[in-house]
Design a protein around this motif. Structure first.
Motif, PDB file in Angstrom:
ATOM      1  N   ASN A 284      13.158  26.397  47.858  1.00  0.00           N
ATOM      2  CA  ASN A 284      12.493  25.782  48.791  1.00  0.00           C
ATOM      3  C   ASN A 284      13.236  25.495  50.126  1.00  0.00           C
ATOM      4  OD1 ASN A 284      10.869  22.417  49.137  1.00  0.00           O
ATOM      5  ND2 ASN A 284      10.167  24.115  50.035  1.00  0.00           N
ATOM      6  N   ASN A 289       7.236  23.420  52.937  1.00  0.00           N
ATOM      7  CA  ASN A 289       6.767  23.896  51.699  1.00  0.00           C
ATOM      8  C   ASN A 289       6.746  25.524  51.636  1.00  0.00           C
ATOM      9  OD1 ASN A 289       4.555  24.671  53.611  1.00  0.00           O
ATOM     10  ND2 ASN A 289       2.990  23.624  52.624  1.00  0.00           N
ATOM     11  N   PHE A 312       5.612  18.151  50.502  1.00  0.00           N
ATOM     12  CA  PHE A 312       7.251  18.539  50.684  1.00  0.00           C
ATOM     13  C   PHE A 312       7.853  17.178  51.202  1.00  0.00           C
ATOM     14  CE2 PHE A 312       5.290  19.993  54.470  1.00  0.00           C
ATOM     15  CZ  PHE A 312       6.088  19.647  55.486  1.00  0.00           C
ATOM     16  N   TYR A 323      13.796  15.342  47.214  1.00  0.00           N
ATOM     17  CA  TYR A 323      13.102  16.343  47.803  1.00  0.00           C
ATOM     18  C   TYR A 323      12.435  17.260  46.700  1.00  0.00           C
ATOM     19  CZ  TYR A 323      15.036  14.177  51.992  1.00  0.00           C
ATOM     20  OH  TYR A 323      15.418  13.333  53.075  1.00  0.00           O
ATOM     21  N   ASP A 325       9.998  17.998  45.429  1.00  0.00           N
ATOM     22  CA  ASP A 325       8.256  18.176  45.423  1.00  0.00           C
ATOM     23  C   ASP A 325       7.862  19.697  45.026  1.00  0.00           C
ATOM     24  OD1 ASP A 325       7.505  15.963  47.932  1.00  0.00           O
ATOM     25  OD2 ASP A 325       9.633  16.640  47.827  1.00  0.00           O
ATOM     26  N   ILE A 326       8.768  20.788  45.174  1.00  0.00           N
ATOM     27  CA  ILE A 326       8.361  22.238  44.696  1.00  0.00           C
ATOM     28  C   ILE A 326       9.547  22.646  44.011  1.00  0.00           C
ATOM     29  CG2 ILE A 326       8.010  24.401  45.644  1.00  0.00           C
ATOM     30  CD1 ILE A 326       7.063  23.308  48.182  1.00  0.00           C
ATOM     31  N   TYR A 339       3.872  22.151  41.855  1.00  0.00           N
ATOM     32  CA  TYR A 339       3.953  21.174  42.910  1.00  0.00           C
ATOM     33  C   TYR A 339       2.675  20.321  42.861  1.00  0.00           C
ATOM     34  CZ  TYR A 339       0.652  24.795  44.409  1.00  0.00           C
ATOM     35  OH  TYR A 339      -0.304  25.720  44.488  1.00  0.00           O
TER      36      TYR A 339
END
Length: 457
Positions: A284, A289, A312, A323, A325-326, A339
């Motif tokens: 990422n 994103n 993100f 961080y 998120d993904i 995600y």
């Protein structure tokens, strides 16, 4: 159709215990395949156990045979020693015989003329008798050795009968033939394992601590699509503000800290949920994103693509933040990204993506909050989510992309260092790689598998 338990085909269900091959967990042990009893459709679930190639050496009969052979060999050596001693003693006996003949001659001389030579011959006779005295214990030892040799010969005859009986009982199966049969069985079972379809997670064991290094957060991985002789390891310390990737040729080099190459990525990364897949790194891109595909071979970016609506930079991270998120993943069925979006109310979204173009092929919306997930990983198209990244964690939720259904499960695992910031499945090794509070560890997994044969429709 229900299949009797006594029939192995068309469907045989097995449980495979996945072990990381380079670990010293029984390293050079034999391998075996286990199962349970019967599945929900009534199909048989059997057990297959492959013996180790050295199994014959531990067989009770062969062990008895080996012990007897060793005993015979020891006896043969003892007989050889006694034989040498007997030959030596025989020389003494021959000497004594010659001396006896000399004595008989002397006695005849004494008989012929006792008066003239009696004094002289008497002295010679005394000397001869003195020479014969040391031969008396030799003769006694000779008689004992002869008796012992006779006893050994009798015991060897008895052992020969026993050995012949065992050989006849073993029949025509000599060790070379048994060894070839084991090799053929090993080949057949490996071929059978090659037909394993995807399985369901049943158990997580471990972890095995490979190394302690870096900060509390980071990622490390191997390539699930690499050939078996390629065991390179990649290491990415920290969850942000870095572009340095270290490569190690082998797991041993990783443990000892022998770096083979260092890469400087064109973009910084976010989170710790990266993967190496077929020679490329997927990660990422920092504060976006966007998924980046970076080739280790060419040192260039081969593709990059934004995940539509994906949150993100700590919008929808795992519970530990960072961080995360993904999350890019790979399993037996390909590549995935996990995600969350506003459109799905911050709940987990699963997308299968093309490894070459990073294009989204299909998407599933779940009802599990991304922020409530400790970590997650894909196995055979099923997303498994842990309820926490701290101690007492367990796999709590499973979502099947095959059926688009979910279930709550309870599979505990040992969070040894109390803070997991990376949890990723490697399909080649059937193991979970984890970064646990500055420790790089590996968990073994137990999967419920189904083997489909050529007769299976």
């Amino acid at each position: 159709m229900r299949v009797p338990l006594s029939i192995l085909y068309p469907v045989v269900s097995l449980i495979i215990f996945g072990l990381y091959p380079s670990m010293t967990i029984g390293p050079k042990e034999g391998w075996q395949v286990y199962s349970s009893a019967q599945d929900a459709d009534g199909r048989c679930i059997c057990t297959v156990v492959a013996p180790e190639q050295s199994l014959c050496s531990r067989d009770a009969k062969s062990r008895q045979l080996r012990q007897l052979l060793e005993k015979v060999q020891n006896m043969s050596q003892s007989i050889e020693v006694l034989n040498l001693r007997t030959q030596r003693d025989f020389q003494y006996v021959m000497k004594m015989e010659n001396q006896m003949k000399g004595l008989r001659t002397k006695f005849r001389q004494i008989e012929d003329d006792r008066k003239s030579i009696i004094a002289k011959n008497y002295q010679e006779l005394k000397e001869k008798m003195d020479e014969l005295k040391p031969l008396i214990p030799v003769l006694e030892q000779y008689k004992m050795d002869a008796a012992l040799i006779s006893q050994f010969k009798e015991e060897i005859r008895n052992l020969s009968v026993v050995l012949t009986s065992i050989q006849e009982e073993l029949g025509a199966y000599d060790y070379d033939e048994l060894y070839q049969r084991v090799l053929r069985l090993d080949s057949r079972l490996r071929s059978c394992m090659g037909k394993l379809t995807c399985g369901k997670l049943m158990k997580i064991t471990g972890p095995v601590t490979i190394k302690t290094s870096g900060t509390r957060f980071g990622a490390w991985m191997t390539d699930p699509l690499a050939v078996s002789r390629n065991n390179r390891v990649w290491y990415m310390d920290s969850y942000t503000n870095s572009k340095i990737v270290r490569e190690y040729k082998t797991m041993d080099d990783f443990v000892t800290g022998v770096v083979s190459r260092t890469y400087s990525l064109p973009f910084k990364w976010e989170g710790t949920n990266h993967i190496v897949y077929n020679g490329s790194l997927y990660y990422n891109k920092y504060q976006s994103n966007i998924i980046v595909k970076y080739s280790f071979e060419t040192g260039t970016v081969l593709a990059q693509r934004a995940l539509e609506f994906a949150g993100f930079h700590n919008m929808y991270p795992y519970t530990w933040g960072g961080y995360s998120d993904i999350d890019v993943m790979a399993d037996e069925l390909g590549m995935w990204v996990v995600y969350a979006t506003n459109q799905n109310a911050g709940n987990v979204v699963i997308s299968q993506i093309d490894p070459d173009t990073l294009q989204v092929l299909r998407t599933w919306n779940t009802e599990y909050s991304k922020r409530n997930a400790g970590e997650s990983f894909m196995i055979c198209g099923t997303l498994y989510i842990t309820n926490s990244h701290l101690s007492g964690a367990k796999v709590y939720y499973a979502y099947s992309t095959k059926t688009s259904t979910y279930e709550y499960i309870d599979i505990p695992f040992h969070n040894q260092y109390f803070h997991i910031s990376m949890f990723d499945y490697n399909a080649r090794e059937r193991a979970l790689y984890a970064w646990n509070n500055g420790h790089q560890v590996i968990f073994n997994v137990t999967l419920f598998h189904v083997i489909k044969t050529d007769d299976d429709s």
